[in-house]
Motif scaffolding. Sequence first.
Motif, PDB file in Angstrom:
ATOM      1  N   SER A 166       0.807  -1.224   0.000  1.00  0.00           N
ATOM      2  CA  SER A 166       0.000   0.000   0.000  1.00  0.00           C
ATOM      3  C   SER A 166       0.838   1.270   0.000  1.00  0.00           C
ATOM      4  N   SER A 167       2.152   1.144   0.163  1.00  0.00           N
ATOM      5  CA  SER A 167       2.994   2.324   0.310  1.00  0.00           C
ATOM      6  C   SER A 167       3.526   2.814  -1.043  1.00  0.00           C
ATOM      7  N   PRO A 168       3.534   4.121  -1.265  1.00  0.00           N
ATOM      8  CA  PRO A 168       4.135   4.648  -2.508  1.00  0.00           C
ATOM      9  C   PRO A 168       5.644   4.469  -2.547  1.00  0.00           C
ATOM     10  N   LEU A 169       6.262   4.142  -1.414  1.00  0.00           N
ATOM     11  CA  LEU A 169       7.707   3.940  -1.364  1.00  0.00           C
ATOM     12  C   LEU A 169       8.105   2.505  -1.688  1.00  0.00           C
ATOM     13  N   SER A 170       7.142   1.606  -1.813  1.00  0.00           N
ATOM     14  CA  SER A 170       7.442   0.189  -2.002  1.00  0.00           C
ATOM     15  C   SER A 170       7.803  -0.119  -3.448  1.00  0.00           C
ATOM     16  N   ASP A 171       8.826  -0.943  -3.632  1.00  0.00           N
ATOM     17  CA  ASP A 171       9.192  -1.335  -4.996  1.00  0.00           C
ATOM     18  C   ASP A 171       8.130  -2.233  -5.618  1.00  0.00           C
ATOM     19  N   THR A 172       7.469  -3.075  -4.813  1.00  0.00           N
ATOM     20  CA  THR A 172       6.430  -3.947  -5.373  1.00  0.00           C
ATOM     21  C   THR A 172       5.220  -3.131  -5.825  1.00  0.00           C
ATOM     22  N   THR A 173       4.886  -2.073  -5.099  1.00  0.00           N
ATOM     23  CA  THR A 173       3.782  -1.205  -5.499  1.00  0.00           C
ATOM     24  C   THR A 173       4.082  -0.537  -6.835  1.00  0.00           C
ATOM     25  N   ASN A 174       5.269   0.001  -6.961  1.00  0.00           N
ATOM     26  CA  ASN A 174       5.645   0.660  -8.211  1.00  0.00           C
ATOM     27  C   ASN A 174       5.748  -0.335  -9.359  1.00  0.00           C
ATOM     28  N   LEU A 175       6.197  -1.558  -9.070  1.00  0.00           N
ATOM     29  CA  LEU A 175       6.305  -2.568 -10.119  1.00  0.00           C
ATOM     30  C   LEU A 175       4.926  -3.005 -10.600  1.00  0.00           C
ATOM     31  N   ALA A 176       3.968  -3.143  -9.687  1.00  0.00           N
ATOM     32  CA  ALA A 176       2.604  -3.500 -10.081  1.00  0.00           C
ATOM     33  C   ALA A 176       2.012  -2.428 -10.988  1.00  0.00           C
ATOM     34  N   CYS A 177       2.300  -1.173 -10.690  1.00  0.00           N
ATOM     35  CA  CYS A 177       1.809  -0.088 -11.552  1.00  0.00           C
ATOM     36  C   CYS A 177       2.465  -0.148 -12.932  1.00  0.00           C
ATOM     37  N   ALA A 178       3.775  -0.376 -12.958  1.00  0.00           N
ATOM     38  CA  ALA A 178       4.485  -0.423 -14.231  1.00  0.00           C
ATOM     39  C   ALA A 178       4.011  -1.583 -15.092  1.00  0.00           C
ATOM     40  N   ALA A 179       3.786  -2.746 -14.475  1.00  0.00           N
ATOM     41  CA  ALA A 179       3.350  -3.919 -15.241  1.00  0.00           C
ATOM     42  C   ALA A 179       1.935  -3.771 -15.767  1.00  0.00           C
ATOM     43  N   SER A 180       1.118  -2.963 -15.080  1.00  0.00           N
ATOM     44  CA  SER A 180      -0.296  -2.850 -15.443  1.00  0.00           C
ATOM     45  C   SER A 180      -0.628  -1.565 -16.171  1.00  0.00           C
ATOM     46  N   GLY A 181       0.313  -0.617 -16.183  1.00  0.00           N
ATOM     47  CA  GLY A 181       0.049   0.648 -16.855  1.00  0.00           C
ATOM     48  C   GLY A 181      -0.802   1.605 -16.052  1.00  0.00           C
ATOM     49  N   GLN A 205       8.647 -13.070  -6.147  1.00  0.00           N
ATOM     50  CA  GLN A 205       7.454 -12.229  -6.227  1.00  0.00           C
ATOM     51  C   GLN A 205       7.535 -11.220  -7.368  1.00  0.00           C
ATOM     52  N   TYR A 206       8.729 -10.816  -7.777  1.00  0.00           N
ATOM     53  CA  TYR A 206       8.821  -9.847  -8.865  1.00  0.00           C
ATOM     54  C   TYR A 206       8.346 -10.455 -10.187  1.00  0.00           C
ATOM     55  N   ILE A 207       8.709 -11.710 -10.432  1.00  0.00           N
ATOM     56  CA  ILE A 207       8.199 -12.399 -11.622  1.00  0.00           C
ATOM     57  C   ILE A 207       6.686 -12.569 -11.512  1.00  0.00           C
ATOM     58  N   ALA A 208       6.207 -12.872 -10.288  1.00  0.00           N
ATOM     59  CA  ALA A 208       4.770 -13.070 -10.083  1.00  0.00           C
ATOM     60  C   ALA A 208       3.986 -11.775 -10.265  1.00  0.00           C
ATOM     61  N   ILE A 209       4.638 -10.628 -10.134  1.00  0.00           N
ATOM     62  CA  ILE A 209       3.979  -9.349 -10.385  1.00  0.00           C
ATOM     63  C   ILE A 209       4.010  -9.009 -11.876  1.00  0.00           C
ATOM     64  N   VAL A 210       5.178  -9.146 -12.478  1.00  0.00           N
ATOM     65  CA  VAL A 210       5.352  -8.691 -13.863  1.00  0.00           C
ATOM     66  C   VAL A 210       4.663  -9.612 -14.861  1.00  0.00           C
ATOM     67  N   LEU A 211       4.860 -10.926 -14.708  1.00  0.00           N
ATOM     68  CA  LEU A 211       4.362 -11.855 -15.719  1.00  0.00           C
ATOM     69  C   LEU A 211       2.838 -11.863 -15.807  1.00  0.00           C
ATOM     70  N   PRO A 212       2.079 -12.076 -14.731  1.00  0.00           N
ATOM     71  CA  PRO A 212       0.616 -11.996 -14.849  1.00  0.00           C
ATOM     72  C   PRO A 212       0.136 -10.603 -15.252  1.00  0.00           C
ATOM     73  N   GLY A 213       0.796  -9.553 -14.733  1.00  0.00           N
ATOM     74  CA  GLY A 213       0.391  -8.212 -15.134  1.00  0.00           C
ATOM     75  C   GLY A 213       0.498  -8.013 -16.627  1.00  0.00           C
ATOM     76  N   ARG A 214       1.569  -8.558 -17.215  1.00  0.00           N
ATOM     77  CA  ARG A 214       1.764  -8.448 -18.653  1.00  0.00           C
ATOM     78  C   ARG A 214       0.779  -9.338 -19.417  1.00  0.00           C
ATOM     79  N   MET A 215       0.551 -10.552 -18.928  1.00  0.00           N
ATOM     80  CA  MET A 215      -0.274 -11.511 -19.655  1.00  0.00           C
ATOM     81  C   MET A 215      -1.762 -11.159 -19.607  1.00  0.00           C
ATOM     82  N   PHE A 216      -2.221 -10.559 -18.509  1.00  0.00           N
ATOM     83  CA  PHE A 216      -3.652 -10.261 -18.360  1.00  0.00           C
ATOM     84  C   PHE A 216      -4.018  -8.862 -18.849  1.00  0.00           C
ATOM     85  N   ARG A 217      -3.042  -8.087 -19.246  1.00  0.00           N
ATOM     86  CA  ARG A 217      -3.320  -6.686 -19.579  1.00  0.00           C
ATOM     87  C   ARG A 217      -4.310  -6.550 -20.733  1.00  0.00           C
TER      88      ARG A 217
END
Length: 497
Positions: free
Chosen positions: A163-178, A377-389
């Motif tokens: 939930s934090s704007p400082l988190s790398d996973t939060t920013n990665l989820a945004c990048a993978a999903s646009g 977890q980084y692959i789990a964020i990027v790969l589904p985000g890319r595949m389901f977009r």
Amino acid sequence: MAEALVPVAALVGLLGLSFHLFGDSAAAGPNQIALLFCVVIATFVAWRRGHSIESLRDAATASVTAGLSSIFILLAVGALIGTWAMSGTLVAMVYYGLRLLDPDYFYMTACLICAVIAFSIGSSWTVAGTIGIGLMGIAQRMGLDPALTAGAVISGAYFGDKSSPLSDTTNLACAASGAALYDHIRETLWTSVPSLLLALALFWTFGTSVAFDPAPALARIEAAFHPSPLYFLPLVLVLTLALLRWPPFITIFLGALAGGLLAVIAAPATVIAFAEADGLPDWLALLKGVWAALANGFVSETGLPAADQLLSRGGMASMLGTVWLILAALAFGGVVEKAGILERLIGPAIRAARSLTALVATLVAAAFSTNVLASDQYIAIVLPGRMFRKAFEARGLAPVVLSRAVGDSATVTSPLIPWNSCGAYMAATLGVATISFVPYCFFNIINPLMTILFAALGFRMLLRAPVTAQIGAIQGASQPGQALSQRPTSDAGGSGH
């Protein structure tokens, strides 16, 4: 499809057999052997489908290389535990925790503390490796369940992380999903806050029948260690550097060095005795003692069994078994991703999802499965985000709906897998086997279900702004007196349209 299922079946079967044969000690070597054997199986399947051995080797190497930062963070945490045990920082955390925390509400309070701090600094790993360690020590002194405590720490830490704007996973989820970052945070709080409240309620029910008098334990700690708020200085340093967005490894390792320096200043006799440096000048004996604590951990010999059990821990060497597990898991994940096994398994499920509920549920299942198979977890964020977009776009959904679902599934389920880098880290740091704390990671279990519930109810399933509206907003921004840099306020910001 049959060939793609072979490595999956091998992974599930061999790891299940490992736990059956070795129990909790499976993570000390048998799981690593199982994962390496699965690497061989996945490599053979991919080779049959036309991939060269060299390309698969490079994929495994690249995956391991990408995970090196996590490994160094893990080693730094081991060093930090060693020096904080020697310096008195852990004792101070336990002492003041016993004075302030009520055992009747301990699990709920622990979860809330970790949630607030993780949201502030954006790192679940840092919270678990600092505050989490202290809370585990407090729980031990109170006679509370270590698995429940670990579940509370992880639940709070991952609420803040996702939930934090400082988190790398939060920013990665945004990048993978646009999705735009603050749009994502606003929407993810809709699912995260109710999930956290339910988790807090469950933790509250587990802490209402504990009777504990802290006075005897406090007296023993005061007599043996003379705790002071000054012992919190290494913790303050770590949290400050985290807020300043210093790299996690540097932040935690500097915290470890600060613990060693504090031990030299506040407890030099303890450091010299631990160094066993007969004949050396005091300054060399102090250096040797801190060096040994960083490398191999600290061994306490106070004569108080509970204190010695709490403080005899840490060191980079204590993390090597977990490093071995992460290396094997990342190699397997690299081969599986290179071979296209995940795409082959997930693609038909995407095409079969007809309703919004089915689509979101499929995404949650895909993210969890990627955490299982790719072990990262980084692959789990990027790969589904890319595949389901494209599937989310085809239904007219805003990118923030996809980013929220990715964060609600990929990020929070990563510590639930024993061989995932996050699950292995939490087990090594908190001293509780992953399989033991998983049932009590209430937030991590509820959050993916909450995002499916939102889809079923059609709540906050925002639609993508029409292209014409976006063009109009851009043209409006080009009028005199208006800045072109101001984007439309729709959720389509960052989608590339």
